[in-house]
Design a protein around this motif. Structure first.
Motif, PDB file in Angstrom:
ATOM      1  N   ARG A 101       0.837  -1.211   0.000  1.00  0.00           N
ATOM      2  CA  ARG A 101       0.000   0.000   0.000  1.00  0.00           C
ATOM      3  C   ARG A 101       0.865   1.252   0.000  1.00  0.00           C
ATOM      4  N   LEU A 102       1.908   1.246   0.799  1.00  0.00           N
ATOM      5  CA  LEU A 102       2.829   2.385   0.786  1.00  0.00           C
ATOM      6  C   LEU A 102       3.506   2.519  -0.578  1.00  0.00           C
ATOM      7  N   PHE A 142      -6.805   6.445  -0.565  1.00  0.00           N
ATOM      8  CA  PHE A 142      -7.562   5.257  -0.194  1.00  0.00           C
ATOM      9  C   PHE A 142      -6.631   4.066   0.006  1.00  0.00           C
ATOM     10  N   VAL A 143      -5.655   3.915  -0.897  1.00  0.00           N
ATOM     11  CA  VAL A 143      -4.716   2.805  -0.774  1.00  0.00           C
ATOM     12  C   VAL A 143      -3.822   2.998   0.442  1.00  0.00           C
ATOM     13  N   LEU A 144      -3.329   4.203   0.660  1.00  0.00           N
ATOM     14  CA  LEU A 144      -2.464   4.461   1.807  1.00  0.00           C
ATOM     15  C   LEU A 144      -3.158   4.158   3.126  1.00  0.00           C
ATOM     16  N   PHE A 145      -4.390   4.614   3.272  1.00  0.00           N
ATOM     17  CA  PHE A 145      -5.130   4.386   4.508  1.00  0.00           C
ATOM     18  C   PHE A 145      -5.676   2.965   4.598  1.00  0.00           C
ATOM     19  N   GLY A 146      -5.673   2.239   3.484  1.00  0.00           N
ATOM     20  CA  GLY A 146      -6.240   0.902   3.495  1.00  0.00           C
ATOM     21  C   GLY A 146      -7.742   0.932   3.637  1.00  0.00           C
ATOM     22  N   LEU A 181      -0.870  -3.823  -7.591  1.00  0.00           N
ATOM     23  CA  LEU A 181      -2.319  -3.655  -7.474  1.00  0.00           C
ATOM     24  C   LEU A 181      -3.040  -5.003  -7.524  1.00  0.00           C
ATOM     25  N   VAL A 182      -2.572  -5.922  -8.366  1.00  0.00           N
ATOM     26  CA  VAL A 182      -3.167  -7.264  -8.404  1.00  0.00           C
ATOM     27  C   VAL A 182      -3.001  -7.937  -7.034  1.00  0.00           C
ATOM     28  N   ALA A 183      -1.813  -7.808  -6.440  1.00  0.00           N
ATOM     29  CA  ALA A 183      -1.580  -8.389  -5.114  1.00  0.00           C
ATOM     30  C   ALA A 183      -2.523  -7.794  -4.078  1.00  0.00           C
ATOM     31  N   LEU A 184      -2.782  -6.485  -4.150  1.00  0.00           N
ATOM     32  CA  LEU A 184      -3.683  -5.845  -3.193  1.00  0.00           C
ATOM     33  C   LEU A 184      -5.129  -6.281  -3.406  1.00  0.00           C
ATOM     34  N   VAL A 185      -5.525  -6.553  -4.650  1.00  0.00           N
ATOM     35  CA  VAL A 185      -6.866  -7.087  -4.891  1.00  0.00           C
ATOM     36  C   VAL A 185      -7.013  -8.438  -4.194  1.00  0.00           C
ATOM     37  N   ILE A 186      -5.955  -9.235  -4.196  1.00  0.00           N
ATOM     38  CA  ILE A 186      -6.001 -10.548  -3.560  1.00  0.00           C
ATOM     39  C   ILE A 186      -5.919 -10.434  -2.042  1.00  0.00           C
ATOM     40  N   LEU A 187      -5.024  -9.591  -1.543  1.00  0.00           N
ATOM     41  CA  LEU A 187      -4.740  -9.543  -0.117  1.00  0.00           C
ATOM     42  C   LEU A 187      -5.665  -8.627   0.664  1.00  0.00           C
ATOM     43  N   GLY A 188      -6.187  -7.578   0.024  1.00  0.00           N
ATOM     44  CA  GLY A 188      -6.911  -6.570   0.771  1.00  0.00           C
ATOM     45  C   GLY A 188      -5.947  -5.661   1.509  1.00  0.00           C
ATOM     46  N   GLY A 189      -6.462  -4.919   2.469  1.00  0.00           N
ATOM     47  CA  GLY A 189      -5.647  -3.912   3.154  1.00  0.00           C
ATOM     48  C   GLY A 189      -4.706  -4.467   4.186  1.00  0.00           C
ATOM     49  N   GLY A 190      -4.983  -5.689   4.679  1.00  0.00           N
ATOM     50  CA  GLY A 190      -4.131  -6.240   5.724  1.00  0.00           C
ATOM     51  C   GLY A 190      -4.227  -5.415   6.990  1.00  0.00           C
ATOM     52  N   ARG A 191      -3.134  -5.384   7.718  1.00  0.00           N
ATOM     53  CA  ARG A 191      -3.095  -4.559   8.917  1.00  0.00           C
ATOM     54  C   ARG A 191      -1.696  -3.946   9.061  1.00  0.00           C
ATOM     55  N   SER A 193      -4.705  -1.124   8.852  1.00  0.00           N
ATOM     56  CA  SER A 193      -5.464  -0.500   7.768  1.00  0.00           C
ATOM     57  C   SER A 193      -6.817  -0.062   8.290  1.00  0.00           C
ATOM     58  N   ALA A 194      -7.432   0.882   7.583  1.00  0.00           N
ATOM     59  CA  ALA A 194      -8.781   1.325   7.947  1.00  0.00           C
ATOM     60  C   ALA A 194      -9.776   0.180   7.782  1.00  0.00           C
ATOM     61  N   ASP A 195      -9.585  -0.636   6.745  1.00  0.00           N
ATOM     62  CA  ASP A 195     -10.479  -1.781   6.539  1.00  0.00           C
ATOM     63  C   ASP A 195     -10.473  -2.713   7.740  1.00  0.00           C
ATOM     64  N   ASP A 196      -9.304  -3.007   8.255  1.00  0.00           N
ATOM     65  CA  ASP A 196      -9.180  -3.919   9.389  1.00  0.00           C
ATOM     66  C   ASP A 196      -9.843  -3.340  10.632  1.00  0.00           C
ATOM     67  N   MET A 197      -9.623  -2.051  10.880  1.00  0.00           N
ATOM     68  CA  MET A 197     -10.212  -1.419  12.064  1.00  0.00           C
ATOM     69  C   MET A 197     -11.733  -1.350  11.961  1.00  0.00           C
ATOM     70  N   LEU A 198     -12.229  -0.937  10.793  1.00  0.00           N
ATOM     71  CA  LEU A 198     -13.674  -0.799  10.629  1.00  0.00           C
ATOM     72  C   LEU A 198     -14.373  -2.145  10.684  1.00  0.00           C
TER      73      LEU A 198
END
Length: 366
Positions: A101-102, A142-146, A181-191, A193-198
């Motif tokens: 993401r970074l 969006f990518v930076l914050f996950g 970007l393909v790897a991020l589609v597979i992995l998601g935001g990880g931790r 990340s905003a996705d993980d917290m929410l």
């Protein structure tokens, strides 16, 4: 194994690494505006290598590198330092999404503010194209914050495809965005990340946010759906980085020696290593191709990734006007490949040392 055999193997491998780490000029198009004199690529290479000194130096370096690898593969030493390093890196798998993401978030934000489409050579006027400016800055944040990572990564891939097919095929200069970007589609935001917290908040019983968040269950579904693909993320990243290296060495240097010679002249690279300018171009191009092919094959993957990191670093310090943001994705990809290793479908996996355990793959989401 005897101490002498171990020393010979380590020395041989170190020699190969030193030879392969000859500085390379990376993205030639990023540091030159003139295309240089048109030169026939094949005739240029033949002419350079027809000089006895150049041929001896080139062939000698190659033979020493191959011999060093052969000795290493024959003796196959167990180096305690490498074993400990592998064990430590295996524990960093869950941080790979954050690294990636970074790696693309920062350059996407930079592209939006500075006004270019992935590659610095594809500039647009931010004032005349506010939508593109907002798109790239928004994707980057969006990518930076996950936040909505998979959606943002998918939009990024579609945007890259649009630029490639409808705007300018020269965006392939920035092809490193695609595997990340393909790897991020597979992995998601990880931790972290905003996705993980929410997701944690929304999944908690009696959560107020959980009552209004319509998509947190979708993330859980996507994590489960993509879980079987996670083991192939190292393959996606190393092949993507390998293809990038082969492109840089073959297309930007060997196939366009006139422009590559301008880089050698501009930065007076022959004062760093006093050899013929043509040998600089051929040597840099062949080195990048060799590193790229090693990554594609998954051959000494972590060593090739470390070597890539050295090449990127020497490029940035050696070429002062090379755009730093344009190489952040490559740095991030090299870091991720070094962390994860070769993954499946690789020489290392089939013929190298066995994986420590499943933790050498990307750790599944909780």
């Amino acid at each position: 194994m005897s101490a002498r055999s171990r020393s010979v193997a380590v020395a041989a491998f170190a020699l190969f690494a030193t030879l392969a780490a000859r500085p390379a000029a990376a993205h030639v198009d990023y540091v030159t505006e003139d295309s240089g004199d048109p030169l026939d690529a094949v005739a240029f290479t033949v002419e350079v290598l027809s000089e006895p000194f150049n041929a001896t130096l080139f062939a000698g370096s190659g033979l020493l590198g191959v011999a060093g690898l052969a000795v290493y593969l024959w003796i196959r030493p167990t180096i305690v330092d490498v074993v400990v390093l592998r064990e430590k890196l295996a524990g960093y798998g869950d941080l790979v999404p954050w690294m990636l993401r970074l790696a693309v978030g920062l350059p996407l934000v930079g592209a939006g503010f500075q006004g270019y489409l992935f590659a610095p050579t594809l500039a647009f006027d931010p004032g005349a194209s506010p939508f593109l400016r907002v798109l790239f800055i928004g994707l980057g944040f969006f990518v930076l914050f996950g936040l909505a990572t998979r959606i943002a990564a998918t939009v990024g891939l579609l945007t890259f495809a649009w630029v490639l097919l409808a705007v300018d095929p020269a965006v392939v200069l920035a092809m490193e965005y695609v595997p990340v970007l393909v790897a991020l589609v597979i992995l998601g935001g990880g931790r972290p990340s905003a996705d993980d917290m929410l997701l944690a908040v929304a999944s908690t019983p009696e959560s107020y946010y959980g009552r209004i968040d319509p998509v947190h269950h979708l993330k859980s579904f996507l994590d489960a759906s993509t879980a079987p693909l996670r083991r192939y993320v190292p393959t996606v990243l190393r092949v993507g980085m390998g293809v990038t290296f082969v492109y840089l060495g073959l297309i930007e240097k060997l196939a366009d020696p006139g422009r590559a010679l301008l880089v050698v002249e501009k930065y007076d690279l022959t004062s760093v290593v006093p050899v013929d300018p043509g040998l600089w171009v051929v040597g840099a191009g062949m080195t990048e191709i060799a590193v790229g092919l090693a990554l594609i094959a998954g051959f000494f993957t972590r060593g090739a990734a470390a070597l890539s990191f050295v090449l990127f670093t020497t490029t940035l310090f050696g070429l002062p006007d090379d755009p730093v943001l344009a190489h952040v994705a490559l740095f991030g990809m090299a870091s991720a490949v070094f962390t994860l290793g070769s993954g499946p479908l690789s020489f290392d996996h089939w013929f190298g040392r066995p994986a420590l355990d499943d933790s050498e793959s990307v750790i599944p989401a909780d």
